[in-house]
Design a protein around this motif. Structure first.
Motif, PDB file in Angstrom:
ATOM      1  N   SER A 125       0.837  -1.190   0.000  1.00  0.00           N
ATOM      2  CA  SER A 125       0.000   0.000   0.000  1.00  0.00           C
ATOM      3  C   SER A 125       0.872   1.241   0.000  1.00  0.00           C
ATOM      4  O   SER A 125       2.062   1.194   0.298  1.00  0.00           O
ATOM      5  N   THR A 126       0.258   2.343  -0.298  1.00  0.00           N
ATOM      6  CA  THR A 126       0.960   3.612  -0.381  1.00  0.00           C
ATOM      7  C   THR A 126       1.595   3.995   0.953  1.00  0.00           C
ATOM      8  O   THR A 126       1.122   3.575   2.009  1.00  0.00           O
ATOM      9  N   ASP A 127       2.655   4.765   0.882  1.00  0.00           N
ATOM     10  CA  ASP A 127       3.206   5.343   2.102  1.00  0.00           C
ATOM     11  C   ASP A 127       2.401   6.596   2.419  1.00  0.00           C
ATOM     12  O   ASP A 127       1.723   7.154   1.557  1.00  0.00           O
ATOM     13  N   LEU A 128       2.456   7.020   3.659  1.00  0.00           N
ATOM     14  CA  LEU A 128       1.681   8.180   4.102  1.00  0.00           C
ATOM     15  C   LEU A 128       2.633   9.222   4.661  1.00  0.00           C
ATOM     16  O   LEU A 128       3.522   8.903   5.451  1.00  0.00           O
ATOM     17  N   LYS A 129       2.472  10.475   4.213  1.00  0.00           N
ATOM     18  CA  LYS A 129       3.306  11.576   4.686  1.00  0.00           C
ATOM     19  C   LYS A 129       2.429  12.789   4.912  1.00  0.00           C
ATOM     20  O   LYS A 129       1.713  13.214   4.001  1.00  0.00           O
ATOM     21  N   ASP A 131       3.291  15.818   5.156  1.00  0.00           N
ATOM     22  CA  ASP A 131       3.718  16.987   4.381  1.00  0.00           C
ATOM     23  C   ASP A 131       3.881  16.674   2.897  1.00  0.00           C
ATOM     24  O   ASP A 131       4.403  17.471   2.140  1.00  0.00           O
ATOM     25  N   GLY A 132       3.404  15.506   2.455  1.00  0.00           N
ATOM     26  CA  GLY A 132       3.537  15.112   1.052  1.00  0.00           C
ATOM     27  C   GLY A 132       2.459  15.727   0.182  1.00  0.00           C
ATOM     28  O   GLY A 132       1.390  16.102   0.659  1.00  0.00           O
ATOM     29  N   ASN A 133       2.737  15.825  -1.111  1.00  0.00           N
ATOM     30  CA  ASN A 133       1.740  16.347  -2.049  1.00  0.00           C
ATOM     31  C   ASN A 133       1.607  15.482  -3.294  1.00  0.00           C
ATOM     32  O   ASN A 133       1.047  15.904  -4.284  1.00  0.00           O
ATOM     33  N   GLU A 134       2.139  14.254  -3.245  1.00  0.00           N
ATOM     34  CA  GLU A 134       2.034  13.375  -4.406  1.00  0.00           C
ATOM     35  C   GLU A 134       0.838  12.433  -4.252  1.00  0.00           C
ATOM     36  O   GLU A 134       0.262  12.312  -3.176  1.00  0.00           O
ATOM     37  N   SER A 135       0.467  11.768  -5.329  1.00  0.00           N
ATOM     38  CA  SER A 135      -0.668  10.839  -5.332  1.00  0.00           C
ATOM     39  C   SER A 135      -0.333   9.591  -4.546  1.00  0.00           C
ATOM     40  O   SER A 135       0.817   9.166  -4.459  1.00  0.00           O
ATOM     41  N   ALA A 136      -1.371   8.970  -3.998  1.00  0.00           N
ATOM     42  CA  ALA A 136      -1.224   7.684  -3.309  1.00  0.00           C
ATOM     43  C   ALA A 136      -1.064   6.587  -4.359  1.00  0.00           C
ATOM     44  O   ALA A 136      -1.862   6.501  -5.293  1.00  0.00           O
ATOM     45  N   ILE A 137      -0.017   5.759  -4.222  1.00  0.00           N
ATOM     46  CA  ILE A 137       0.294   4.716  -5.199  1.00  0.00           C
ATOM     47  C   ILE A 137       0.349   3.362  -4.497  1.00  0.00           C
ATOM     48  O   ILE A 137       1.020   3.203  -3.484  1.00  0.00           O
TER      49      ILE A 137
END
Length: 141
Positions: A125-129, A131-137
């Protein structure tokens, strides 16, 4: 062919591709890696050989795992539904044919890889951040 370079010969771009998962049709993915195969080497030397080193011969074909990545969409459980089918040693129900096609500018296949009896070995599953702004992959192997 003379020493001239033909103007209409270009390497294929790798960003235009399609993937079919079993009978479900096209499934969108962001990235596909691991489309490789190799032939294992057999070394052999018979006892009365005048050459004091083994010879090599082609052996069994070996393929690696293919990894596919795609965005996470609300309500789309395609990965997880497929992964559930191989639980409890019922892998026969979970095997699918996966077809990967590299397409030309007109959307026609130029190269095709067919993965027979494919089944998911791992889902990441996607990583979670915060302060991130990228799509969940999500990733399936």
């Amino acid at each position: 062919m003379s020493g001239e370079v033909q103007d209409n010969i270009w390497p294929l771009p790798k960003f235009y591709f399609s993937i079919k998962l079993g009978d479900d049709g096209d499934v969108s993915f962001q990235e596909v890696t691991g489309l490789d195969s190799e032939t294992q080497i057999i070394e052999y030397r018979h006892g009365d050989s005048k050459v004091h080193s083994p010879i090599t011969m082609p052996g069994v074909k070996k393929v690696g795992n293919v990894t596919m990545k795609r965005g996470v969409f609300v309500g789309d459980n395609t990965y997880y539904d497929w992964f559930k089918q191989i639980q409890l040693n019922t892998i026969e129900k979970g095997r699918e044919t996966v077809t990967v096609q590299l397409l030309n500018e007109k959307g026609k296949p130029t190269m095709v890889w067919v993965l027979l009896n494919a089944w998911p070995t791992k889902i990441t599953s996607t990583d979670l951040k915060s302060d991130g702004n990228e799509s969940a992959i999500d990733t399936i192997e």
